[in-house]
Design a protein around this motif. Sequence first.
Motif, PDB file in Angstrom:
ATOM      1  N   ILE A 199     -21.475 -15.901  25.868  1.00  0.00           N
ATOM      2  CA  ILE A 199     -21.580 -16.260  27.293  1.00  0.00           C
ATOM      3  C   ILE A 199     -21.268 -15.051  28.170  1.00  0.00           C
ATOM      4  O   ILE A 199     -21.965 -14.767  29.152  1.00  0.00           O
ATOM      5  CB  ILE A 199     -20.620 -17.426  27.615  1.00  0.00           C
ATOM      6  N   THR A 200     -20.206 -14.302  27.796  1.00  0.00           N
ATOM      7  CA  THR A 200     -19.847 -13.110  28.552  1.00  0.00           C
ATOM      8  C   THR A 200     -20.976 -12.086  28.533  1.00  0.00           C
ATOM      9  O   THR A 200     -21.283 -11.459  29.560  1.00  0.00           O
ATOM     10  CB  THR A 200     -18.572 -12.479  27.959  1.00  0.00           C
ATOM     11  N   SER A 201     -21.615 -11.904  27.393  1.00  0.00           N
ATOM     12  CA  SER A 201     -22.726 -10.953  27.274  1.00  0.00           C
ATOM     13  C   SER A 201     -23.896 -11.368  28.158  1.00  0.00           C
ATOM     14  O   SER A 201     -24.539 -10.521  28.804  1.00  0.00           O
ATOM     15  CB  SER A 201     -23.178 -10.850  25.814  1.00  0.00           C
ATOM     16  N   LEU A 202     -24.187 -12.661  28.194  1.00  0.00           N
ATOM     17  CA  LEU A 202     -25.288 -13.146  29.033  1.00  0.00           C
ATOM     18  C   LEU A 202     -24.990 -12.927  30.513  1.00  0.00           C
ATOM     19  O   LEU A 202     -25.883 -12.560  31.295  1.00  0.00           O
ATOM     20  CB  LEU A 202     -25.540 -14.631  28.754  1.00  0.00           C
ATOM     21  N   ILE A 203     -23.727 -13.118  30.916  1.00  0.00           N
ATOM     22  CA  ILE A 203     -23.349 -12.875  32.313  1.00  0.00           C
ATOM     23  C   ILE A 203     -23.502 -11.397  32.651  1.00  0.00           C
ATOM     24  O   ILE A 203     -24.021 -11.034  33.718  1.00  0.00           O
ATOM     25  CB  ILE A 203     -21.900 -13.355  32.563  1.00  0.00           C
ATOM     26  N   ASN A 204     -23.034 -10.523  31.756  1.00  0.00           N
ATOM     27  CA  ASN A 204     -23.181  -9.079  31.991  1.00  0.00           C
ATOM     28  C   ASN A 204     -24.652  -8.672  32.053  1.00  0.00           C
ATOM     29  O   ASN A 204     -25.035  -7.819  32.867  1.00  0.00           O
ATOM     30  CB  ASN A 204     -22.471  -8.293  30.883  1.00  0.00           C
TER      31      ASN A 204
END
Length: 381
Positions: free
Chosen positions: A128-133
């Motif tokens: 999820i963090t990677s998708l936000i970045n």
Amino acid sequence: MYMTLIPFIPGIIVTFTLGTYSDHYGRRLSLLLPTIGALLASLGFLAVTYFSWPIYVILILVTLSTCFGGFTALFGASFAYVADISSSKQKNMRMALLDMILGVMGGIGVLSSGYLLSAVGFTWLFLITSLINFANMVYIIFFLEESIQVSRDEQNQVLGCDKFREILSGIVILYTSSSFSKRVRISMLLIAFSAIILEYGVEGLFTLYELNTPLCWNEILIGYGSAAGLVTFLTSFLGVTLFSRYLQDHYIVLIGILSFAGGMIMANFATTTLLMFLVRLVCIFAAMPLPVLRSMMSKLVLPKDQGVLFACVACLESLSGTISSIIFNNVYAATVEGFAGFSFLLAACLCIIPVCILCFLLWWKPQEEDYTGLITNEGSH
């Protein structure tokens, strides 16, 4: 501790370089590179959890992310971008708005991460963090407008040794090109900013203090207390918006400092749940000083120096935050048995430093310069 200290020096170097670069060639790259670094780090964390790689790989990933600027460079570039697109009257409110977003979203992230971790696990959390970045990176590349007008020739220009030296000397130019009174004001405001960050480090002890006797809070009360702390960012934003219409910036900062100091003194004597929640009420304007100080420094600096100024501010914020965490954690550990509230009292006493600086700046008003009109006056020359 390793994750904090190892990337510190390269982070400062890259932050200053990107900050000065952005003053000459635009802000987008100084926003994009830290976002790319954050994406690489989050993808690396995802790989570490999925493939069960050794824990020391995390240190490599954090250092790699910092070589792209890290959050220090990202925050500095963000505040510089806001300063570019804001008039002198709008800066207080917009700086406070950005500070509120950082505080509220950061707090929500802390509060929700435990629930997400227990629900989906580390792997999905880092995904999820990677998708936000990735979404942030796409927005910066395709949708974010540049706040500095740069000619096509300058954009395509290859950086030689002379240009590289020009970028690295930005902080020196910021001071040497200024008058004496302007240098004094900037220096004193930076000291006041660092002192406030230093004393704000005590907020990290609230959970430990609340878990200890005589409060002995459970996880539900801890959550309520953290949520009440987030409200401070909202009320401080409203306070900056309202007070900016009627008061000088110095007085707004003083109100915020006194609000924080009052809350810390009250926390020192808080032995019941009601009193501990009232501490958050007293701290209702505690988040006002930092955005207003950023705005005051921004008004002192020409538009071509905003990037290096906020790079300097971001580095000082990172350094002061690290030192503050070390100091207050050690002080609390040494005094928790005999005087658990001593750390809060120490933080309140440290407020004397920025208060004295602001009182001096209120008294010392060089006739030839007024910081609120400095940009206009120098721009006309």
